[in-house]
Design a protein around this motif. Structure first.
Motif, mmCIF file in Angstrom:
data_model
loop_
_atom_site.group_PDB
_atom_site.id
_atom_site.type_symbol
_atom_site.label_atom_id
_atom_site.label_comp_id
_atom_site.label_asym_id
_atom_site.label_seq_id
_atom_site.Cartn_x
_atom_site.Cartn_y
_atom_site.Cartn_z
ATOM 1 N N LEU A 240 0.873 -0.988 0.199
ATOM 2 C CA LEU A 240 0.524 0.110 -0.106
ATOM 3 C C LEU A 240 0.897 0.924 0.262
ATOM 4 O O LEU A 240 -0.043 2.626 -0.224
ATOM 5 C CB LEU A 240 -0.853 0.351 1.293
ATOM 6 C CG LEU A 240 -1.749 -1.053 1.092
ATOM 7 C CD1 LEU A 240 -2.351 -0.973 2.678
ATOM 8 C CD2 LEU A 240 -2.911 -0.692 0.153
ATOM 9 N N ASN B 90 2.656 8.461 -0.501
ATOM 10 C CA ASN B 90 1.164 7.420 -1.412
ATOM 11 C C ASN B 90 1.800 6.677 -2.852
ATOM 12 O O ASN B 90 2.368 7.590 -4.089
ATOM 13 C CB ASN B 90 0.878 8.369 -1.423
ATOM 14 C CG ASN B 90 -0.464 7.417 -2.246
ATOM 15 O OD1 ASN B 90 -0.949 7.096 -3.384
ATOM 16 N ND2 ASN B 90 -2.096 8.818 -1.717
ATOM 17 N N LEU C 282 -3.662 7.642 2.232
ATOM 18 C CA LEU C 282 -3.663 6.727 0.957
ATOM 19 C C LEU C 282 -5.372 6.995 -0.146
ATOM 20 O O LEU C 282 -5.077 6.900 -0.813
ATOM 21 C CB LEU C 282 -3.868 5.629 1.237
ATOM 22 C CG LEU C 282 -2.102 4.853 1.922
ATOM 23 C CD1 LEU C 282 -2.756 4.008 2.171
ATOM 24 C CD2 LEU C 282 -1.154 5.255 0.720
ATOM 25 N N GLN D 209 -8.166 6.527 1.180
ATOM 26 C CA GLN D 209 -9.141 5.344 1.300
ATOM 27 C C GLN D 209 -9.997 5.652 2.243
ATOM 28 O O GLN D 209 -11.262 4.964 2.841
ATOM 29 C CB GLN D 209 -8.392 3.814 1.505
ATOM 30 C CG GLN D 209 -7.887 3.638 0.400
ATOM 31 C CD GLN D 209 -6.963 2.359 1.326
ATOM 32 O OE1 GLN D 209 -5.872 2.245 1.753
ATOM 33 N NE2 GLN D 209 -7.277 0.780 0.595
#
Length: 179
Positions: free
Chosen positions: A95, A123, A161, A163
């Motif tokens: 990730l 990221n 990120l 999310q």
């Protein structure tokens, strides 16, 4: 009553206690990696983060952790004692961009080590750098981690990120639902 509690309160407690016992202080802030010379458990945890998390050497997991290491923490708990902790490491590393972990605070006893850390990463989609903080406590037995408890700022990581929405924790604290 020992001299530990009668010294002036201007000295930090840890320093007063160490001075009274004749031992050196167990914590320095900010942490100086050069001070690890007399801290073998801290060196082991530093190696853990550098080798496994920083370099992605998943073979080192079995060298550093016992087969039945007790693990607790938000994401770490996904690795049951009989499962492969390497899978958790690989999932998180997939990730993120490169990871560099720095200790800011350290405490060590005969068999326990506790650190506050900052993990610098990015990221991978846009290369935007960010940091998350965390704490890890580990019990070491025969030179290997036998028990590990961790707490990382995964809310911030998932926000950075993309999310989770920005300020997800603040939204949750209002009682509203994310979504």
């Amino acid at each position: 009553m020992t001299d530990t509690f009668t010294k002036p309160a201007t000295e930090p407690f840890v320093t007063r206690r160490a001075a009274a016992s004749g031992a050196s202080p167990v914590m320095e802030a900010p942490f100086d990696p050069a001070s690890m010379a007399d801290m073998p458990l801290t060196r082991l945890l530093h190696y853990w983060f550098e080798e496994v998390w920083g370099r992605g050497n998943l073979n080192a997991v079995s060298d550093i952790m016992r087969r039945n290491t007790l693990i607790s923490g938000s994401v770490s708990a996904l690795a049951e004692p009989e499962s492969d902790y390497s899978e958790v490491v690989a999932a998180l590393r997939n990730l993120l961009g490169p990871i560099k972990v720095t200790f800011t605070h350290v405490m060590e006893t005969d068999e326990w080590v506790s650190v506050r850390l900052v993990a610098a990463t990015s990221n991978p989609r846009d290369g935007e750098p960010f940091e998350i903080t965390g704490q890890v406590m580990a019990r070491v037995e025969d030179g290997r981690i036998a028990e590990m408890h961790s707490n990382m700022d995964y809310f911030r990581m998932f926000e950075m990120l993309g999310q989770l929405p920005p300020e997800a924790l603040a939204i949750c604290l209002t009682g509203e639902r994310l979504g």
